[in-house]
Design a protein around this motif. Structure first.
Motif, mmCIF file in Angstrom:
data_model
loop_
_atom_site.group_PDB
_atom_site.id
_atom_site.type_symbol
_atom_site.label_atom_id
_atom_site.label_comp_id
_atom_site.label_asym_id
_atom_site.label_seq_id
_atom_site.Cartn_x
_atom_site.Cartn_y
_atom_site.Cartn_z
ATOM 1 N N GLY A 69 79.075 -60.255 30.389
ATOM 2 C CA GLY A 69 78.368 -61.466 30.777
ATOM 3 C C GLY A 69 77.076 -61.638 30.541
ATOM 4 O O GLY A 69 76.554 -62.617 30.842
ATOM 5 N N HIS A 70 76.293 -60.498 29.921
ATOM 6 C CA HIS A 70 74.828 -60.756 29.465
ATOM 7 C C HIS A 70 74.803 -61.940 28.333
ATOM 8 O O HIS A 70 75.720 -62.109 27.564
ATOM 9 N N ALA A 71 73.736 -62.546 28.239
ATOM 10 C CA ALA A 71 73.597 -63.692 27.291
ATOM 11 C C ALA A 71 72.534 -63.174 26.643
ATOM 12 O O ALA A 71 71.439 -62.770 27.274
ATOM 13 N N GLY A 72 72.318 -63.890 25.355
ATOM 14 C CA GLY A 72 71.012 -63.765 24.499
ATOM 15 C C GLY A 72 71.419 -62.587 23.427
ATOM 16 O O GLY A 72 72.339 -62.141 23.129
ATOM 17 N N GLN A 73 69.994 -62.291 23.000
ATOM 18 C CA GLN A 73 70.270 -61.375 21.565
ATOM 19 C C GLN A 73 70.224 -59.953 21.951
ATOM 20 O O GLN A 73 70.843 -59.122 21.320
ATOM 21 N N TYR A 74 69.910 -59.592 23.110
ATOM 22 C CA TYR A 74 69.909 -57.988 23.471
ATOM 23 C C TYR A 74 70.806 -57.971 25.000
ATOM 24 O O TYR A 74 70.847 -58.967 25.885
ATOM 25 N N SER A 75 71.496 -56.871 25.012
ATOM 26 C CA SER A 75 72.362 -56.397 26.163
ATOM 27 C C SER A 75 71.933 -54.918 26.380
ATOM 28 O O SER A 75 71.800 -54.145 25.590
ATOM 29 N N PHE A 76 71.571 -54.808 27.653
ATOM 30 C CA PHE A 76 71.094 -53.301 28.235
ATOM 31 C C PHE A 76 72.366 -52.993 29.117
ATOM 32 O O PHE A 76 72.628 -53.515 29.960
ATOM 33 N N ILE A 77 72.777 -51.837 28.899
ATOM 34 C CA ILE A 77 73.697 -50.978 29.795
ATOM 35 C C ILE A 77 73.002 -50.038 30.702
ATOM 36 O O ILE A 77 72.278 -49.196 30.233
ATOM 37 N N ASP A 78 72.969 -50.551 31.885
ATOM 38 C CA ASP A 78 72.318 -49.440 33.066
ATOM 39 C C ASP A 78 72.907 -48.270 33.436
ATOM 40 O O ASP A 78 72.145 -47.253 33.441
ATOM 41 N N THR A 79 74.118 -48.276 33.257
ATOM 42 C CA THR A 79 74.933 -46.759 33.591
ATOM 43 C C THR A 79 75.853 -46.654 32.373
ATOM 44 O O THR A 79 76.804 -47.470 32.050
ATOM 45 N N CYS A 80 75.651 -45.442 31.928
ATOM 46 C CA CYS A 80 76.736 -45.186 30.927
ATOM 47 C C CYS A 80 77.231 -43.821 30.869
ATOM 48 O O CYS A 80 76.377 -42.697 30.613
ATOM 49 N N ASN A 81 78.331 -43.461 31.468
ATOM 50 C CA ASN A 81 78.675 -42.155 32.005
ATOM 51 C C ASN A 81 79.116 -41.828 30.600
ATOM 52 O O ASN A 81 79.556 -42.290 29.545
ATOM 53 N N GLY A 83 80.925 -40.401 27.705
ATOM 54 C CA GLY A 83 81.946 -40.777 26.847
ATOM 55 C C GLY A 83 81.798 -41.791 26.031
ATOM 56 O O GLY A 83 80.915 -42.332 25.782
ATOM 57 N N TYR A 84 82.985 -42.370 25.534
ATOM 58 C CA TYR A 84 82.824 -43.388 24.477
ATOM 59 C C TYR A 84 83.025 -44.595 25.177
ATOM 60 O O TYR A 84 83.455 -45.196 25.944
ATOM 61 N N ARG A 85 81.890 -45.764 24.711
ATOM 62 C CA ARG A 85 82.070 -46.976 25.130
ATOM 63 C C ARG A 85 82.153 -48.012 24.260
ATOM 64 O O ARG A 85 81.535 -47.703 22.911
ATOM 65 N N THR A 86 82.407 -49.105 24.352
ATOM 66 C CA THR A 86 82.375 -50.274 23.499
ATOM 67 C C THR A 86 81.638 -51.536 24.001
ATOM 68 O O THR A 86 81.680 -51.866 25.411
ATOM 69 N N GLN A 87 80.610 -52.174 23.357
ATOM 70 C CA GLN A 87 80.033 -53.155 23.631
ATOM 71 C C GLN A 87 80.526 -54.249 22.288
ATOM 72 O O GLN A 87 80.737 -54.084 21.592
ATOM 73 N N ARG A 88 80.741 -55.410 23.008
ATOM 74 C CA ARG A 88 81.166 -56.563 21.975
ATOM 75 C C ARG A 88 80.150 -57.916 22.631
ATOM 76 O O ARG A 88 79.970 -58.270 23.555
ATOM 77 N N ALA A 89 79.734 -58.481 21.356
ATOM 78 C CA ALA A 89 78.977 -59.776 21.440
ATOM 79 C C ALA A 89 79.858 -60.702 20.608
ATOM 80 O O ALA A 89 80.712 -60.581 19.585
ATOM 81 N N THR A 90 80.100 -62.028 21.358
ATOM 82 C CA THR A 90 80.684 -63.182 20.733
ATOM 83 C C THR A 90 79.697 -64.182 20.672
ATOM 84 O O THR A 90 78.766 -64.709 21.584
ATOM 85 N N LYS A 98 83.513 -69.608 16.413
ATOM 86 C CA LYS A 98 83.133 -68.594 16.941
ATOM 87 C C LYS A 98 83.176 -66.980 16.194
ATOM 88 O O LYS A 98 84.169 -67.166 15.460
ATOM 89 N N VAL A 99 82.527 -66.082 16.517
ATOM 90 C CA VAL A 99 82.798 -64.773 15.589
ATOM 91 C C VAL A 99 82.366 -63.674 16.697
ATOM 92 O O VAL A 99 81.500 -64.006 17.601
ATOM 93 N N THR A 100 83.141 -62.734 16.553
ATOM 94 C CA THR A 100 82.879 -61.587 17.740
ATOM 95 C C THR A 100 82.673 -60.395 16.633
ATOM 96 O O THR A 100 83.461 -60.109 15.907
ATOM 97 N N ASP A 101 82.011 -59.527 17.408
ATOM 98 C CA ASP A 101 81.719 -57.884 16.578
ATOM 99 C C ASP A 101 81.639 -57.066 17.676
ATOM 100 O O ASP A 101 80.864 -57.488 18.830
ATOM 101 N N SER A 102 82.213 -56.064 17.705
ATOM 102 C CA SER A 102 81.787 -54.842 18.604
ATOM 103 C C SER A 102 81.669 -53.722 18.034
ATOM 104 O O SER A 102 81.477 -53.465 16.770
ATOM 105 N N VAL A 103 80.860 -52.931 18.936
ATOM 106 C CA VAL A 103 80.449 -51.393 18.262
ATOM 107 C C VAL A 103 80.818 -50.273 19.407
ATOM 108 O O VAL A 103 80.812 -50.902 20.540
ATOM 109 N N THR A 104 81.194 -49.392 19.024
ATOM 110 C CA THR A 104 81.895 -48.306 19.994
ATOM 111 C C THR A 104 80.692 -47.167 19.656
ATOM 112 O O THR A 104 80.425 -46.686 18.471
ATOM 113 N N TYR A 105 80.203 -46.540 20.772
ATOM 114 C CA TYR A 105 78.990 -45.543 20.819
ATOM 115 C C TYR A 105 79.232 -44.460 21.924
ATOM 116 O O TYR A 105 80.274 -44.762 22.719
#
Length: 111
Positions: A69-81, A83-90, A98-105
Motif C-alpha cells: 500500500g505504500h505510494a511514491g518513489q520509496y517504500s520502507f519495510i519496518d520489519t523484515c524477519n 529470510g527472502y522477501r519480495t517487494q513489488r512496485a506498480t 501499467k507496468v510492474t517490477d519486483s525485487v527479491t532480497y
C-alpha cells in the motif's frame, strides 16, 4: 476524348493529389512503453528500503504503488524477519498504462 473518360482522369488526379497530401501529414507521436526497475537495500537492523531506480516512457504524470500500500518513489519495510522477501512496485501513467517490477532480497538482522 469522351466526357466520361475525361472525368475519370480528373478524378484519378484528385485522388492522387489527396493521397500525396495525406502522406505529408506526420503520424501522431506515441509514448514509448513504460520501463521500471526497482531495488531494495538494508537500512540497519531489520529495516529495509526500496526505491524506483528507473522510470521512463509512458505519459506523465505517474502514480507508484508498492506491495503493502505504500505510494511514491520509496517504500520502507519496518520489519523484515530473517529470510527472502519480495517487494513489488506498480506504475500507472496518465493514460492508464501499467507496468510492474519486483525485487527479491534476503532479510537478515544487520545489527
Amino acid at each position: 476524348m469522351s466526357n466520361a473518360f475525361s472525368r475519370r482522369i480528373r478524378s484519378a488526379a484528385v485522388v492522387a493529389a489527396c493521397v500525396a497530401a495525406v502522406a505529408l501529414v506526420p503520424a501522431p507521436a506515441h509514448a514509448s512503453p513504460l520501463v521500471l526497475d526497482v531495488s531494495c537495500w538494508p537500512e540497519g537492523g531489520l529495516h529495509y528500503g526500496c526505491q524506483v531506480d528507473t522510470l521512463s516512457g509512458g505519459t506523465a504524470p505517474y502514480s507508484i504503488t508498492w506491495l503493502g500500500g505504500h505510494a511514491g518513489q520509496y517504500s520502507f519495510i519496518d520489519t523484515c524477519n530473517y529470510g527472502y522477501r519480495t517487494q513489488r512496485a506498480t506504475v500507472t501513467d496518465a493514460t492508464g498504462a501499467k507496468v510492474t517490477d519486483s525485487v527479491t532480497y534476503f532479510c537478515t538482522d544487520l545489527g
